[in-house]
Design an enzyme around this catalytic site. Structure first.
Site, PDB file in Angstrom:
ATOM      1  N   SER A  36       4.791  -7.599  15.188  1.00 50.19           N
ATOM      2  CA  SER A  36       3.786  -6.610  15.587  1.00 50.19           C
ATOM      3  C   SER A  36       4.152  -6.147  16.988  1.00 50.19           C
ATOM      4  CB  SER A  36       2.396  -7.256  15.625  1.00 50.19           C
ATOM      5  OG  SER A  36       1.531  -6.478  16.439  1.00 50.19           O
ATOM      6  N   HIS A  88       6.277  -3.856  12.478  1.00 53.10           N
ATOM      7  CA  HIS A  88       4.889  -3.784  11.991  1.00 53.10           C
ATOM      8  C   HIS A  88       4.050  -3.057  13.043  1.00 53.10           C
ATOM      9  CE1 HIS A  88       1.314  -5.471   9.852  1.00 53.10           C
ATOM     10  NE2 HIS A  88       0.799  -5.550  11.065  1.00 53.10           N
ATOM     11  N   ASP A 113       0.573  -1.789  14.242  1.00 58.16           N
ATOM     12  CA  ASP A 113      -0.863  -2.014  14.053  1.00 58.16           C
ATOM     13  C   ASP A 113      -1.632  -0.775  14.485  1.00 58.16           C
ATOM     14  OD1 ASP A 113      -0.311  -5.379  14.887  1.00 58.16           O
ATOM     15  OD2 ASP A 113      -1.118  -4.649  12.987  1.00 58.16           O
ATOM     16  N   MET A 128      -4.915   1.277  14.777  1.00 59.72           N
ATOM     17  CA  MET A 128      -6.347   0.981  14.868  1.00 59.72           C
ATOM     18  C   MET A 128      -7.107   2.224  15.316  1.00 59.72           C
ATOM     19  SD  MET A 128      -6.120  -2.745  16.695  1.00 59.72           S
ATOM     20  CE  MET A 128      -4.965  -3.977  16.118  1.00 59.72           C
ATOM     21  N   HIS A 165       0.310  -0.674   9.417  1.00 62.73           N
ATOM     22  CA  HIS A 165      -0.873  -1.451   9.008  1.00 62.73           C
ATOM     23  C   HIS A 165      -2.081  -0.641   9.464  1.00 62.73           C
ATOM     24  CE1 HIS A 165      -3.434  -5.341   9.720  1.00 62.73           C
ATOM     25  NE2 HIS A 165      -3.935  -4.560   8.769  1.00 62.73           N
ATOM     26  N   MET A 195      -5.508  -0.028  10.102  1.00 64.44           N
ATOM     27  CA  MET A 195      -6.840  -0.611  10.267  1.00 64.44           C
ATOM     28  C   MET A 195      -7.780   0.527  10.650  1.00 64.44           C
ATOM     29  SD  MET A 195      -5.613  -4.072  12.200  1.00 64.44           S
ATOM     30  CE  MET A 195      -4.041  -3.333  12.669  1.00 64.44           C
ATOM     31  N   MET A 253      -4.689 -11.187   5.944  1.00 65.41           N
ATOM     32  CA  MET A 253      -5.009 -11.347   7.363  1.00 65.41           C
ATOM     33  C   MET A 253      -5.406 -12.789   7.622  1.00 65.41           C
ATOM     34  SD  MET A 253      -4.411  -8.506   8.724  1.00 65.41           S
ATOM     35  CE  MET A 253      -5.066  -8.878  10.354  1.00 65.41           C
ATOM     36  N   GLY A 293      -7.938  -6.470  14.706  1.00 70.13           N
ATOM     37  CA  GLY A 293      -8.392  -5.733  15.886  1.00 70.13           C
ATOM     38  C   GLY A 293      -7.648  -6.093  17.145  1.00 70.13           C
ATOM     39  N   PHE A 294      -7.179  -7.355  17.217  1.00 70.63           N
ATOM     40  CA  PHE A 294      -6.527  -7.764  18.464  1.00 70.63           C
ATOM     41  C   PHE A 294      -5.418  -8.777  18.180  1.00 70.63           C
ATOM     42  CE2 PHE A 294      -9.509  -5.661  21.175  1.00 70.63           C
ATOM     43  CZ  PHE A 294     -10.700  -5.656  20.439  1.00 70.63           C
ATOM     44  N   GLY A 295      -4.427  -8.802  19.074  1.00 76.60           N
ATOM     45  CA  GLY A 295      -3.401  -9.836  18.984  1.00 76.60           C
ATOM     46  C   GLY A 295      -3.869 -11.070  19.724  1.00 76.60           C
ATOM     47  N   ASP A 352      -0.551 -12.223   8.531  1.00 70.41           N
ATOM     48  CA  ASP A 352      -0.658 -11.466   9.775  1.00 70.41           C
ATOM     49  C   ASP A 352      -1.803 -11.997  10.628  1.00 70.41           C
ATOM     50  OD1 ASP A 352      -1.240  -7.885  10.406  1.00 70.41           O
ATOM     51  OD2 ASP A 352      -0.780  -9.559  11.733  1.00 70.41           O
ATOM     52  N   GLY A 353      -1.388 -12.630  11.756  1.00 72.23           N
ATOM     53  CA  GLY A 353      -2.424 -13.097  12.677  1.00 72.23           C
ATOM     54  C   GLY A 353      -2.234 -14.565  13.000  1.00 72.23           C
ATOM     55  N   GLY A 354      -1.840 -14.832  14.232  1.00 71.41           N
ATOM     56  CA  GLY A 354      -1.675 -16.221  14.666  1.00 71.41           C
ATOM     57  C   GLY A 354      -0.487 -16.911  14.052  1.00 71.41           C
TER      58      GLY A 354
HETATM   59  C1  DX5 Z   1      -4.374  -7.777  14.330  1.00 73.02           C
HETATM   60  C2  DX5 Z   1      -3.030  -7.269  13.861  1.00 73.02           C
HETATM   61  C3  DX5 Z   1      -1.952  -8.305  13.912  1.00 73.02           C
HETATM   62  C4  DX5 Z   1      -1.813  -8.927  15.277  1.00 73.02           C
HETATM   63  C5  DX5 Z   1      -0.808 -10.050  15.225  1.00 73.02           C
HETATM   64  O1  DX5 Z   1      -5.363  -6.866  13.985  1.00 73.02           O
HETATM   65  O2  DX5 Z   1      -3.097  -6.810  12.534  1.00 73.02           O
HETATM   66  O3  DX5 Z   1      -0.715  -7.719  13.511  1.00 73.02           O
HETATM   67  O4  DX5 Z   1      -1.396  -7.959  16.199  1.00 73.02           O
HETATM   68  O5  DX5 Z   1      -0.729 -10.568  16.512  1.00 73.02           O
HETATM   69  P1  DX5 Z   1      -0.650 -12.131  16.769  1.00 73.02           P
HETATM   70  O6  DX5 Z   1       0.641 -12.551  16.122  1.00 73.02           O
HETATM   71  O7  DX5 Z   1      -0.630 -12.202  18.266  1.00 73.02           O
HETATM   72  O8  DX5 Z   1      -1.841 -12.759  16.150  1.00 73.02           O
HETATM   73 ZN    ZN Z   2      -1.123  -6.163  11.613  1.00 74.12          ZN
END
Ligand code: DX5
Ligand code: ZN
Length: 227
Positions: A15, A40, A42, A44, A73, A75, A144, A149-151, A179-181
């Site tokens: 991302s 990827h 993101d 938003m 992606h 969102m 997900m 919404g946030f990294g 995707d996420g963490g």
């Molecule tokens: C969150 C995004 C993810 C996020 C992943 O809404 O879809 O792609 O940016 O970031 P990390 O890997 O830091 O969780």
């Molecule tokens: Zn994403």
């Protein structure tokens, strides 16, 4: 017959949310050199999620700088309004949220008509069964593992949901993306459950040994978990 995940190659999809937005083009080039498989993006809209990020023109400006595939992606609410513009900007895969689509089957068909790979993203609470009638239309199912919404958010353990998706998609030509963490401490669990495409943002960008080390380490761990 090998387990489903062995028929799906491991792919690292960074991302760019944590990237330096003042140097996005260079950051994509650095990621390419670091050995990632695709980028990827993101996207938003500040409505579906409380954050605003990349318009199609931003993505289009980086398109000529790397040879990597781009996936968007989305969102966003009412993604039908935007799909065409992200394909035109150079995204070869477009992921829409099932929760944002009134007519998901029609939206996926439209993405395919544009020549892009249709994908569906599911928020943590949305059951995998949401895609059981469109399995033949998608090339990617994105699960997900954070609320979008946030990294940099904490990973939500959903290995059981990934395994359910792998069962549902057994025999379908569809990547299972998480995707996420996703990082060194979470990648083995999701891959052994059946995921093969790994979105990672903060874990890659915060690696003190640099992006190349982070990408290589994540891939090594993922391949080991598939064995
Ligand atoms: C969150 C995004 C993810 C996020 C992943 O809404 O879809 O792609 O940016 O970031 P990390 O890997 O830091 O969780
Ligand atoms: Zn994403």
């Amino acid at each position: 017959m090998p387990p489903p995940q062995q028929r799906r190659p491991i792919q690292i999809a960074p991302s760019v949310l944590p990237a330096d937005f003042a140097r996005l083009g260079e950051e994509c080039q650095v990621l390419e050199k670091a050995g990632v498989d695709l980028i990827h993006w993101d996207v938003m809209d500040g409505v579906f999620v409380p954050n605003l990020t990349f318009g199609p023109d931003v993505i289009a400006s980086t398109r000529p700088l790397v040879d990597l595939d781009f996936e968007a992606h989305l969102m966003v609410v009412e993604p039908d309004r935007l799909v065409d513009r992200y394909v035109k900007a150079g995204c070869s895969t477009v992921l829409v949220h099932a929760e944002a689509c009134e007519h998901l089957h029609r939206t996926l068909g439209h993405i395919a008509e544009l020549g892009a790979v249709p994908g569906v993203a599911l928020n943590p609470h949305t059951p995998v069964s949401a895609i059981c009638h469109v399995r033949d239309l998608i090339g990617v199912l994105l699960i997900m593992t954070v609320n979008p919404g946030f990294g940099g958010q904490a990973y939500i353990p959903l290995e059981d949901k990934v395994a359910e998706a792998a069962d549902l998609l057994d025999g379908f030509d569809c990547s299972i993306e998480v995707d996420g963490g996703i990082g060194p401490s979470t990648v083995a669990g999701v891959v052994s459950a059946g995921a093969n495409r790994l979105v990672s943002g903060s874990a890659l960008f915060r690696d003190s040994e640099g992006l190349k080390h982070a990408v290589t380490d994540l891939r090594t761990r993922a391949v080991a978990a598939q064995a």
